[in-house]
Design a protein around this motif. Sequence first.
Motif, PDB file in Angstrom:
ATOM      1  N   GLU A 164      42.087  33.484  39.743  1.00 43.84           N
ATOM      2  CA  GLU A 164      42.227  34.792  40.380  1.00 43.84           C
ATOM      3  C   GLU A 164      43.227  35.690  39.665  1.00 43.84           C
ATOM      4  OE1 GLU A 164      40.261  35.659  42.843  1.00 43.84           O
ATOM      5  OE2 GLU A 164      39.318  33.667  42.740  1.00 43.84           O
ATOM      6  N   CYS A 165      43.859  35.172  38.615  1.00 42.61           N
ATOM      7  CA  CYS A 165      44.836  35.969  37.872  1.00 42.61           C
ATOM      8  C   CYS A 165      44.138  37.067  37.074  1.00 42.61           C
ATOM      9  CB  CYS A 165      45.627  35.076  36.912  1.00 42.61           C
ATOM     10  SG  CYS A 165      46.813  33.989  37.737  1.00 42.61           S
ATOM     11  N   PRO A 166      44.813  38.185  36.813  1.00 45.95           N
ATOM     12  CA  PRO A 166      44.221  39.221  35.965  1.00 45.95           C
ATOM     13  C   PRO A 166      44.017  38.722  34.547  1.00 45.95           C
ATOM     14  CG  PRO A 166      46.545  39.683  36.402  1.00 45.95           C
ATOM     15  CD  PRO A 166      46.151  38.548  37.300  1.00 45.95           C
ATOM     16  N   ARG A 167      43.076  39.330  33.839  1.00 46.72           N
ATOM     17  CA  ARG A 167      42.773  38.910  32.473  1.00 46.72           C
ATOM     18  C   ARG A 167      44.031  39.003  31.605  1.00 46.72           C
ATOM     19  NH1 ARG A 167      37.747  41.608  29.412  1.00 46.72           N
ATOM     20  NH2 ARG A 167      36.713  40.485  31.141  1.00 46.72           N
ATOM     21  N   CYS A 189      46.599  36.990  31.737  1.00 41.66           N
ATOM     22  CA  CYS A 189      47.796  36.453  32.394  1.00 41.66           C
ATOM     23  C   CYS A 189      48.205  35.151  31.722  1.00 41.66           C
ATOM     24  CB  CYS A 189      47.519  36.218  33.873  1.00 41.66           C
ATOM     25  SG  CYS A 189      48.941  35.565  34.785  1.00 41.66           S
ATOM     26  N   GLU A 200      51.688  39.935  38.292  1.00 40.22           N
ATOM     27  CA  GLU A 200      50.585  39.758  39.224  1.00 40.22           C
ATOM     28  C   GLU A 200      49.955  38.370  39.128  1.00 40.22           C
ATOM     29  OE1 GLU A 200      47.793  42.878  38.611  1.00 40.22           O
ATOM     30  OE2 GLU A 200      49.232  44.488  38.986  1.00 40.22           O
ATOM     31  N   GLU A 208      48.763  34.915  40.213  1.00 38.53           N
ATOM     32  CA  GLU A 208      48.400  34.335  41.499  1.00 38.53           C
ATOM     33  C   GLU A 208      49.145  33.041  41.791  1.00 38.53           C
ATOM     34  OE1 GLU A 208      46.352  35.211  44.137  1.00 38.53           O
ATOM     35  OE2 GLU A 208      46.517  37.183  43.167  1.00 38.53           O
TER      36      GLU A 208
END
Length: 335
Positions: A292-295, A297, A305, A307
């Motif tokens: 679910e982490c942003p690309r 990360c 951000e 997760e």
Amino acid sequence: MRDTGTDDPRVKVRPNRRGSRPRTKIRPDFGNALTARVYRVDRGRYHLVLEEAGTAVVAVKARELGRGAIAVGDRVSVVGDTSGKKDTLARIVRVLDRTSSLRRTAEEGEAAGNERVIVANADKLLIITALAQPEPRTGMIDRCLVAAYDGGMEPVLVLTKSDLADPAPLLDHYRDLNLKVLATSINEETGHDGVDIVAEEVTDSISVLVGHSGVGKSTLINALVPDADRATGSVNAVTGRGRHTSSSAIAFDLEDGGIIVDTPGVRSFGLAHVEPNTLIKAFPDLMELAEECPRGCTHAETEPECELDTATGSTALRVASYRRLLEARHNAEQF
């Protein structure tokens, strides 16, 4: 205009120094090559054991394999004289696919960026750590754990000199990693305490030992393989560090089956080749959160951000352990 053909004295015709034999695209067929495993590398000579016959063979490698292409533990195809007789040489023509690899990247003060495979095809990485003389360094243990997870090996922490210090503080440091821990004590007064447990762990597998100089790797090897006759050393009373006694990796057959590999004592273990996304695969319970982490990360503590920051309870402790190993991957400190 004058004719400037080949008869003209001004035209220099060079002889063909390489001969007139035409080149061919047909490559040699090594269908009859035998399979062997590399046990030791010594000044351009590869000491092998044939898998079917069990014959010890000395070989050189084919030029096209390139420098550093073969490591201890590799399974290779060999041709030529495979009799194993004195003063005979076989030739390694192919390195078979590896199931795992213990890799190390050079750090500051070395040939920067020079990555090399220390041992190939090992099932387990035994991280040998003394509880005293020298004192345990968690930074080195963390780095070895990263190397094991990245290389596809099961890490096992082996604590030596357990009669000299309480292992509880160190075990508490790694309680959230689900790490298998064994304890041994080997000295003239107490004998070999716990070695039978280590022997059971490495039977019928390929295991590689890694750790600082002076932690007892060679002593443990000699207890597991009495004929190994590995040199042992003491710890420097001033620096608290061990003296190097092993200069190269070497494999030994175990009496009850399996192979154990002794490696030179190390004071640093570069991990620049390890990718963060590779490391998190060793934490399957964190993978769902990481998805679910942003690309882009990196899952580091400084990521705004990530997760992984949402984890609670025991999962949060696992995140802390993972991030400690992630930090070890970036840390260039010499140990």
